[in-house]
Design an enzyme around this catalytic site. Sequence first.
Site, short mmCIF file in Angstrom:
data_model
loop_
_atom_site.label_atom_id
_atom_site.label_comp_id
_atom_site.label_asym_id
_atom_site.label_seq_id
_atom_site.Cartn_x
_atom_site.Cartn_y
_atom_site.Cartn_z
N GLY A 17 0.84 -1.20 0.00
CA GLY A 17 0.00 0.00 0.00
C GLY A 17 0.88 1.24 0.00
O GLY A 17 1.99 1.24 0.57
N GLY A 19 -0.80 4.68 -0.13
CA GLY A 19 -1.66 5.87 -0.05
C GLY A 19 -1.07 6.85 0.95
O GLY A 19 0.14 6.84 1.23
N ASN A 20 -1.93 7.69 1.50
CA ASN A 20 -1.50 8.73 2.42
C ASN A 20 -0.80 8.13 3.66
O ASN A 20 0.35 8.48 3.98
CB ASN A 20 -2.78 9.48 2.81
CG ASN A 20 -2.54 10.72 3.62
OD1 ASN A 20 -3.17 10.91 4.66
ND2 ASN A 20 -1.66 11.60 3.20
N LYS A 211 -14.53 3.67 14.68
CA LYS A 211 -14.39 5.12 14.92
C LYS A 211 -14.62 5.90 13.63
O LYS A 211 -14.99 7.09 13.67
CB LYS A 211 -13.05 5.44 15.56
CG LYS A 211 -11.81 5.20 14.70
CD LYS A 211 -11.48 6.32 13.77
CE LYS A 211 -10.46 5.88 12.74
NZ LYS A 211 -10.19 6.91 11.72
N LYS A 302 -9.24 7.36 -0.12
CA LYS A 302 -10.50 6.63 0.04
C LYS A 302 -11.06 6.78 1.45
O LYS A 302 -10.32 6.67 2.43
CB LYS A 302 -10.28 5.14 -0.23
CG LYS A 302 -9.72 4.82 -1.61
CD LYS A 302 -10.78 4.99 -2.67
CE LYS A 302 -10.22 4.65 -4.04
NZ LYS A 302 -11.04 5.19 -5.12
N1 LIG Z 1 -4.63 8.50 5.99
C1 LIG Z 1 -4.67 8.40 7.31
O1 LIG Z 1 -4.55 9.42 8.02
C2 LIG Z 1 -4.81 7.06 7.95
C3 LIG Z 1 -5.30 5.96 7.26
N2 LIG Z 1 -5.44 4.75 7.90
C4 LIG Z 1 -5.96 3.57 7.21
O2 LIG Z 1 -4.97 3.05 6.34
C5 LIG Z 1 -5.60 2.37 5.24
C6 LIG Z 1 -4.97 2.88 3.95
O3 LIG Z 1 -5.26 4.24 3.83
P1 LIG Z 1 -4.30 5.31 3.12
O4 LIG Z 1 -2.88 4.84 3.09
O5 LIG Z 1 -4.58 6.60 3.80
O6 LIG Z 1 -4.83 5.30 1.61
P2 LIG Z 1 -5.49 6.51 0.77
O7 LIG Z 1 -6.92 6.57 1.06
O8 LIG Z 1 -4.68 7.74 0.97
O9 LIG Z 1 -5.23 6.10 -0.74
C7 LIG Z 1 -5.96 5.13 -1.44
C8 LIG Z 1 -4.99 4.07 -1.90
O10 LIG Z 1 -5.72 3.02 -2.54
C9 LIG Z 1 -5.03 2.67 -3.73
N3 LIG Z 1 -5.97 2.04 -4.66
C10 LIG Z 1 -6.89 2.62 -5.47
N4 LIG Z 1 -7.55 1.68 -6.17
C11 LIG Z 1 -7.03 0.48 -5.77
C12 LIG Z 1 -7.31 -0.87 -6.12
N5 LIG Z 1 -8.28 -1.18 -7.01
N6 LIG Z 1 -6.60 -1.84 -5.51
C13 LIG Z 1 -5.65 -1.55 -4.60
N7 LIG Z 1 -5.33 -0.29 -4.24
C14 LIG Z 1 -6.03 0.71 -4.81
C15 LIG Z 1 -4.47 3.98 -4.23
O11 LIG Z 1 -3.42 3.75 -5.13
C16 LIG Z 1 -3.96 4.57 -2.91
O12 LIG Z 1 -2.69 4.07 -2.60
C17 LIG Z 1 -7.11 2.65 5.37
O13 LIG Z 1 -7.76 1.54 5.96
C18 LIG Z 1 -7.17 3.85 6.31
O14 LIG Z 1 -8.36 3.90 7.08
C19 LIG Z 1 -5.05 4.58 9.19
C20 LIG Z 1 -4.52 5.64 9.91
C21 LIG Z 1 -4.39 6.94 9.35
O1 LIG Z 2 -7.58 6.82 10.88
C1 LIG Z 2 -7.35 8.00 10.85
C2 LIG Z 2 -6.80 8.74 12.01
O2 LIG Z 2 -6.40 7.88 13.04
C3 LIG Z 2 -7.68 8.79 9.63
O3 LIG Z 2 -9.05 8.95 9.56
P1 LIG Z 2 -9.72 9.42 8.19
O4 LIG Z 2 -9.65 8.27 7.23
O5 LIG Z 2 -11.08 9.84 8.56
O6 LIG Z 2 -8.86 10.58 7.71
#
Ligand SMILES: NC(=O)C1=CN([C@@H]2O[C@H](COP(=O)(O)OP(=O)(O)OC[C@H]3O[C@@H](n4cnc5c(N)ncnc54)[C@H](O)[C@@H]3O)[C@@H](O)[C@H]2O)C=CC1
Ligand SMILES: O=C(CO)COP(=O)(O)O
Length: 349
Positions: A17, A19-20, A211, A302
């Site tokens: 992964g 993403g952010n 949450k 997402k």
């Molecule tokens: N961003 C945050 O502040 C935080 C996120 N999380 C959790 O981490 C997990 C990942 O979130 P982020 O890294 O923030 O991602 P993101 O929401 O920033 O980015 C989406 C990701 O999904 C990928 N993507 C799009 N279509 C796809 C597909 N068909 N198959 C596979 N990947 C695909 C994109 O390339 C991108 O890397 C989530 O469950 C989120 O709730 C947990 C803590 C903090």
């Molecule tokens: O999990 C998160 C903070 O702990 C990020 O939450 P959001 O996906 O709502 O930005």
Amino acid sequence: MVKEIEIVSEERVAVIGSGNWGTVVARIVGRNVKRYADFHPEVKMWVFEELIKGRKLTEIINQQHENVKYLPGFKIPENVVAVPDLLDATRDATSLIFVVPHQFLHDICNQLKGRTHPKAKAISLVKGFNTTDSGIQPMSQVIEDILQLPVCTLSGANIANEIAEERFSETTIGYKFREEGELFKKLLETHYFRIGIVNDVVGVELCGALKNVIAVGAGIIDGLKMGDNTKAAIIRIGVLEMKSFIQRFYKGAKDETFFQSCGLADVITSCYGGRNRRIAEAHVVTGKSFEQLEKELLNGQKLQGPLTAKELNRVLSHKGLEDEYKLFTAIYRIVYEGLPPRKIFDQIV
Ligand SMILES: NC(=O)C1=CN([C@@H]2O[C@H](COP(=O)(O)OP(=O)(O)OC[C@H]3O[C@@H](n4cnc5c(N)ncnc54)[C@H](O)[C@@H]3O)[C@@H](O)[C@H]2O)C=CC1
Ligand SMILES: O=C(CO)COP(=O)(O)O
């Protein structure tokens, strides 16, 4: 039967992964593997390939050492290599870090089935769960069932950009085998990102999933401009529903887990700073759907809250429990059934 945990003399790490949050985590891990002799100094990061102004994102990351789409403005260490092929990224890895939006995890695990390293172990940073009519399927369970690996979880009050800026934060690792929890703590902890560990894999991740639904509720209140007392009330009711739901569907959940970073602290940060909160507020203000706002405002990132509200409602409605989880049910109806946001109050009294 999931195999025993086996730590090797030089653990090889793959981050699945980018993403952010995934990119923030890859930066931390990239630095940490260089600090400790028991990790191989290269980290592979699987990137879901896409084109940015005609260039492949993996090429941009490997040349500029920056994820210009999901974490612009922050350098990634050069020992983190972006890899577009999932199997190439993970083949040699003995430590797998799953950090993808939960809706993609099942498919990713199916692609990896039977193809991971024999000594591989995993940690899930994914916030979300799947459900069947009869109950919930935590993401750690999806990984464990499909890949037959021991799995830890990590979840906490962790807005990704704040951690990228190295502002002090805490998080929680849930482990089944303490040795595995300690390994991932070493790999992921920094002086500004402190990790507590608890013997509760599923409790930790279910807090992280639920949450996000409460944060949608908080965003609705913000959109209605009801003020802080109302928002605090929604948070309080949400925390009670979260705890009750988790303890009903997962008998192993520990009380202490709710007071770790993965519990109350994550509810608070998400209800004030998260993407789910922001999009829910925008929904109330603009009347646009969550799906449309996600596309317009998040640039590929997402939301997990609306999907989790849907998964949740599937179980609650099937089991006749909607009346016991009035807030979760009201949020589901606002997101998916067009219930006017202001009606949230009629639903929860
Ligand atoms: N961003 C945050 O502040 C935080 C996120 N999380 C959790 O981490 C997990 C990942 O979130 P982020 O890294 O923030 O991602 P993101 O929401 O920033 O980015 C989406 C990701 O999904 C990928 N993507 C799009 N279509 C796809 C597909 N068909 N198959 C596979 N990947 C695909 C994109 O390339 C991108 O890397 C989530 O469950 C989120 O709730 C947990 C803590 C903090
Ligand atoms: O999990 C998160 C903070 O702990 C990020 O939450 P959001 O996906 O709502 O930005």
